[in-house]
Design an enzyme around this catalytic site. Structure first.
Site, PDB file in Angstrom:
ATOM      1  N   THR A 187     -11.977  23.027  18.716  1.00 32.20           N
ATOM      2  CA  THR A 187     -11.885  22.177  19.454  1.00 32.20           C
ATOM      3  C   THR A 187     -11.588  22.301  21.085  1.00 32.20           C
ATOM      4  OG1 THR A 187     -11.735  21.059  17.549  1.00 32.20           O
ATOM      5  CG2 THR A 187     -12.051  19.529  19.231  1.00 32.20           C
TER       6      THR A 187
ATOM      7  N   ARG B  81     -16.112  20.917   9.619  1.00 34.84           N
ATOM      8  CA  ARG B  81     -17.222  21.077  10.588  1.00 34.84           C
ATOM      9  C   ARG B  81     -18.746  21.119  10.106  1.00 34.84           C
ATOM     10  NH1 ARG B  81     -16.430  23.203  15.517  1.00 34.84           N
ATOM     11  NH2 ARG B  81     -14.234  23.240  16.138  1.00 34.84           N
TER      12      ARG B  81
ATOM     13  N   ARG C  16     -17.455  25.955   8.426  1.00 32.39           N
ATOM     14  CA  ARG C  16     -17.023  27.309   8.549  1.00 32.39           C
ATOM     15  C   ARG C  16     -15.497  27.452   7.843  1.00 32.39           C
ATOM     16  NH1 ARG C  16     -15.573  27.134  14.971  1.00 32.39           N
ATOM     17  NH2 ARG C  16     -17.605  26.650  15.322  1.00 32.39           N
TER      18      ARG C  16
ATOM     19  N   HIS D 161     -10.459  19.686   8.846  1.00 32.23           N
ATOM     20  CA  HIS D 161     -11.605  19.389   9.797  1.00 32.23           C
ATOM     21  C   HIS D 161     -13.019  20.067   9.223  1.00 32.23           C
ATOM     22  CE1 HIS D 161     -13.453  20.207  14.102  1.00 32.23           C
ATOM     23  NE2 HIS D 161     -14.345  19.287  13.332  1.00 32.23           N
TER      24      HIS D 161
ATOM     25  N   HIS E 175      -2.866  20.528  18.997  1.00 29.69           N
ATOM     26  CA  HIS E 175      -3.779  21.643  19.408  1.00 29.69           C
ATOM     27  C   HIS E 175      -2.862  22.705  20.302  1.00 29.69           C
ATOM     28  CE1 HIS E 175      -7.478  23.949  20.284  1.00 29.69           C
ATOM     29  NE2 HIS E 175      -8.112  23.003  19.387  1.00 29.69           N
TER      30      HIS E 175
ATOM     31  N   HIS F  72      -7.631  26.868   8.204  1.00 25.87           N
ATOM     32  CA  HIS F  72      -7.675  28.590   8.304  1.00 25.87           C
ATOM     33  C   HIS F  72      -7.205  29.001   7.191  1.00 25.87           C
ATOM     34  CE1 HIS F  72      -8.790  28.102  12.264  1.00 25.87           C
ATOM     35  NE2 HIS F  72      -7.921  27.339  12.655  1.00 25.87           N
TER      36      HIS F  72
ATOM     37  N   ASN G  92      -2.644  21.298   9.339  1.00 19.54           N
ATOM     38  CA  ASN G  92      -3.913  21.491   9.312  1.00 19.54           C
ATOM     39  C   ASN G  92      -4.051  22.839   8.476  1.00 19.54           C
ATOM     40  OD1 ASN G  92      -6.535  22.584  10.012  1.00 19.54           O
ATOM     41  ND2 ASN G  92      -6.708  21.298  11.640  1.00 19.54           N
TER      42      ASN G  92
ATOM     43  N   GLU H 108      -4.911  10.803  19.246  1.00 23.48           N
ATOM     44  CA  GLU H 108      -4.344  12.118  19.463  1.00 23.48           C
ATOM     45  C   GLU H 108      -4.600  12.529  20.576  1.00 23.48           C
ATOM     46  OE1 GLU H 108      -4.753  14.624  15.804  1.00 23.48           O
ATOM     47  OE2 GLU H 108      -4.370  16.359  16.882  1.00 23.48           O
TER      48      GLU H 108
ATOM     49  N   GLU I 250     -10.600  15.477  10.125  1.00 24.90           N
ATOM     50  CA  GLU I 250     -11.105  15.820  11.509  1.00 24.90           C
ATOM     51  C   GLU I 250     -12.628  15.713  11.386  1.00 24.90           C
ATOM     52  OE1 GLU I 250      -9.441  18.815  13.286  1.00 24.90           O
ATOM     53  OE2 GLU I 250      -7.183  17.927  13.642  1.00 24.90           O
TER      54      GLU I 250
END
Ligand code: PXP
Length: 251
Positions: free
Chosen positions: A110, A54, A58, A52, A200, A19, A16, A160, A79
């Site tokens: 999440t 969002r 962000r 993801h 996660h 970030h 992922n 998931e 996502e």
């Protein structure tokens, strides 16, 4: 002697890259580039890229999705929240899979699994459109029998399992119980024909028990890898995670 057919399926690592975009957005501009991170992840042995988008944008933004799709050869797992807007973006982007997550604007990450049972009415038309477009459907849920059965009933391809609680708990009885819940959920999902992923909060020190579950075929990992990228570099962090996953799988 163990026959080849009794070996569990290979365990895929989805990296992922959200970030990297979070860091870029902290200053504006174009650096660091999430697409470059995705390409490095590919070189380091990742099997997929997760991002993801969002509602508040962000981290990943629409232009990142287009750039990722153009640059990477790995499958993209997008996502997204179960909204009409996000569905339209997924239909334009055409990722390999859409992972539907619950989304709450104020949350830092999440927080829980999707309430598939409660959201059946909202999910049905969105999943139908995504499926018609050939996008695989993944639902991010807690390790809960009713949610797994509801996911199968809705025609999901993948569930998931949310490993956040397991990862946050200190070693002890509560963590063992949470792990056993994940283990049972992985079994149930496989018996219902669902492909089982997990993710996660996974780190070097807690990934092995989850990686060893034979029904789990993909782990999606982000925050820890990006944190370690600062310390040891992105490629070494991914290579070490892969090594730990493979080692756990072989045992
Ligand atoms: N899977 C899903 C569905 C997520 O929402 C996240 C967080 O974006 C992850 C996996 C990765 O979690 P982490 O960043 O804690 O590794």
């Amino acid at each position: 002697m163990t026959s080849m057919s009794s070996l569990p399926p290979a365990l895929r690592l989805g990296v992922n890259i959200d970030h990297v975009a979070t860091l870029r957005n902290a200053r504006g501009g174009v650096h660091p580039d999430p697409v470059k991170a995705a390409l490095l992840a590919e070189q380091a042995g990742a099997d997929g890229i997760t991002a993801h988008l969002r509602e508040d944008r962000r981290h990943i933004r629409e232009h990142d999705l287009a750039a990722l799709m153009a640059a990477i050869s790995l499958p993209l797992n997008l996502e997204m929240a179960a909204t009409e807007d996000m569905c339209n973006i997924a239909l334009d982007t055409r990722p390999n899979a859409a992972c539907i997550v619950p989304e709450n604007r104020e949350e830092v990450t999440t927080e829980g699994g999707l309430d598939v049972l409660g959201l059946r009415g909202r999910l049905t038309p969105i999943l139908a459109k995504l499926k018609d477009a050939g996008i695989r459907i993944s639902l991010f849920i807690e390790a809960d029998d009713d949610q797994i059965k509801a996911s199968a009933d809705l025609g999901a391809d993948i569930i998931e399992l949310h490993t956040g609680r397991y990862c946050d708990l200190p070693a002890g009885m509560d963590r063992d119980m949470e792990f056993n819940r994940i283990k049972a959920a992985a079994r149930l999902s496989q018996s219902l024909g669902l492909e089982c992923h997990a993710g996660h909060g996974l780190r070097f020190d807690n990934v092995a028990p989850i990686a060893a579950l034979p029904e789990v075929v993909e782990l999606n990992i982000g925050h820890f890898l990006m944190g370690e990228a600062v310390m040891m570099g992105l490629k070494p962090a991914i290579i070490e995670m892969r090594r730990l996953m493979d080692e756990a799988r072989q045992q």
